[in-house]
Scaffold this active site. Structure first.
Site, PDB file in Angstrom:
ATOM      1  CB  CYS A 149      -0.953   0.005   1.186  1.00 57.34           C
ATOM      2  SG  CYS A 149      -2.157  -1.344   1.160  1.00 57.34           S
TER       3      CYS A 149
ATOM      4  CG  HIS B 244      -3.143   3.676   1.813  1.00 57.74           C
ATOM      5  ND1 HIS B 244      -3.623   3.206   0.606  1.00 57.74           N
ATOM      6  CD2 HIS B 244      -3.241   2.642   2.696  1.00 57.74           C
ATOM      7  CE1 HIS B 244      -3.986   1.946   0.751  1.00 57.74           C
ATOM      8  NE2 HIS B 244      -3.774   1.583   2.002  1.00 57.74           N
TER       9      HIS B 244
ATOM     10  CG  ASN C 159      -6.624  -0.543   1.024  1.00 58.32           C
ATOM     11  OD1 ASN C 159      -5.874  -0.186   0.124  1.00 58.32           O
ATOM     12  ND2 ASN C 159      -6.178  -0.965   2.197  1.00 58.32           N
TER      13      ASN C 159
END
Length: 324
Positions: free
Chosen positions: A114, A251, A281
Site C-alpha cells: 500500500c 492512502h 482500499n
C-alpha cells in the site's frame, strides 16, 4: 540552480463493475451499516474477468498523458507500483510501455504494497534529480480482488481495484520550498511486523498467489502513529509545518485512520482528499487515484502544498511533500 520533479499530468482508471456493500450481505455475516461505520467504505470497483493490472495501468497512463498534453514517446521512464502483477515476470511497467506503443526509455516495477506509490514517487524523483530521466510516468495499479479470501469478512470487504498515474518532469527551481515539485520525502520499513499484513502464498513458498491475511487492529495502531510521524518528518525536511499544508492525500484504507492521522497533525477532514467511500482500499493505486479525483473535483490546484502518506505490508511506510 536546483532541479525539481514537477507534476505535469495526472489520471486514473476504475473498472466498470461497481460493488456496493449490500452485495456482501448475500454471502457473509455482515451488513452495509457494519462496513460503513467501521471503514467509511460504501462501494468499490472490481476488475472484469480477463482485465489485468496492466490493463488498468495503461488506461490510467493514457489519462495522465492526455492531462499533460504529452505522447508516450515523451516519457523517459515508467515506474509502476503494484503487489498484484499480471505475471511473476515480466514487470507490469514493461507491459504498460508496450501498451502505450513506446519503444524508448526504460520501465520497471516497485513493490511496497500500500506504500508502493510513495516509494515509486520517491524513486522517480531520484531518477530526475540524478539526470537519468527528464520525464517519468509513475503509476499505482492493483487488482486486489484476485487475492481475497471471500470467506473473511474482516478483509474482503475492504479492497478494490483501480489505477492512478502521475507524470513528473524536470524543471529548474530556486532550491527553496516555494518551488513547484517534490520538496521532500521520508521512507521507512520494519520487517519485524510482516505477519500483521501479508499474502500466504508466493513463487518460492506455495507456488500460488495466496490470499490476503491481516491483523486489522494492530495495523490500525501502527498506521495512525507512523503516518503522522512520517508526515511530520517530511514536512520538517521541506522546512514546513502542518499549517503550510493545503491538502493531505493519504492512502485510502480506512476513514477512521484518515481522521485520526489528520487530527494528530492538527488538521481536519476539510484539508484531506477522501475517496475511500467510493473506491475502498486500492493499495498502491489509492494515492494517485485520489490525486486525480482531487484535481478533477477542483480541490487540488497548482501551487498548493500536498502531503501524500501511506503505510502497507512489510511494514513499509512513508510520505512525500510536493507543491502541485
Amino acid at each position: 540552480m536546483t532541479i525539481r520533479a514537477v507534476v505535469r499530468g495526472v489520471g486514473h482508471y476504475l473498472p466498470e463493475r461497481v460493488v456496493e456493500n449490500a452485495e456482501f450481505e448475500k454471502t457473509l455475516d455482515t451488513t452495509d451499516e457494519w462496513i460503513r461505520t467501521r471503514t467509511g467504505i460504501e462501494r468499490r470497483h472490481f476488475a472484469a474477468e480477463g482485465e489485468t493490472t496492466s490493463h488498468l495501468a495503461i488506461k490510467a497512463a493514457e489519462a495522465a498523458l492526455a492531462d499533460a498534453g504529452m505522447q508516450a514517446s515523451d516519457i523517459d521512464a515508467i515506474v509502476v507500483a503494484t503487489s498484484t502483477p499480471d505475471h511473476t515476470f515480466p514487470s507490469v511497467a514493461t507491459m504498460v510501455q508496450a501498451g502505450l506503443g513506446s519503444t524508448t526509455g526504460f520501465a520497471y516495477d516497485v513493490q511496497a504494497v500500500c506504500a508502493g506509490f510513495i516509494f515509486a514517487l520517491t524513486n522517480a524523483n531520484g531518477l530526475i534529480l540524478s539526470g537519468q530521466a527528464e520525464r517519468v510516468l509513475v503509476i499505482g495499479a492493483e487488482t486486489f480482488s484476485r487475492i481475497m479470501d471471500w470467506t473473511d469478512r474482516g478483509t474482503c470487504v475492504l479492497f478494490g481495484d483501480g489505477a492512478g498515474a502521475l507524470i513528473l518532469e524536470a524543471e529548474d527551481g530556486t532550491g527553496t520550498n516555494a518551488d513547484r515539485g517534490i520538496l521532500s520525502s521520508d521512507l521507512h520499513s520494519d520487517g519485524r511486523y510482516r505477519e500483521l499484513l501479508y499474502v500466504d502464498g508466493g513463487v518460492s513458498t506455495t507456488g500460488g498467489a495466496g490470499v490476503l491475511k491481516m491483523q486489522g487492529n494492530q495495523v490500525f495502531k501502527h498506521a495512525v502513529t507512523k503516518l503522522a510521524q512520517t508526515a511530520e518528518k517530511a514536512l520538517e525536511k521541506a522546512g514546513m509545518s502542518a499549517s503550510d499544508v493545503d491538502w493531505i492525500v493519504p492512502h485510502q484504507a480506512n476513514l477512521r485512520i484518515i481522521k485520526a492521522t489528520s487530527e494528530k497533525l492538527g488538521l481536519t477532514l476539510d484539508n484531506v482528499v477522501v475517496t475511500v467511500a467510493d473506491h475502498g482500499n486500492t493499495s498502491a493505486a489509492s494515492i494517485p487515484l485520489a490525486m486525480s479525483v482531487g484535481k478533477a473535483r477542483g480541490q487540488i490546484k497548482q501551487g498548493q502544498v500536498i502531503v501524500a502518506e501511506a503505510i502497507g505490508g512489510g511494514l513499509a511506510w512513508g510520505s512525500v511533500v510536493l507543491r502541485w
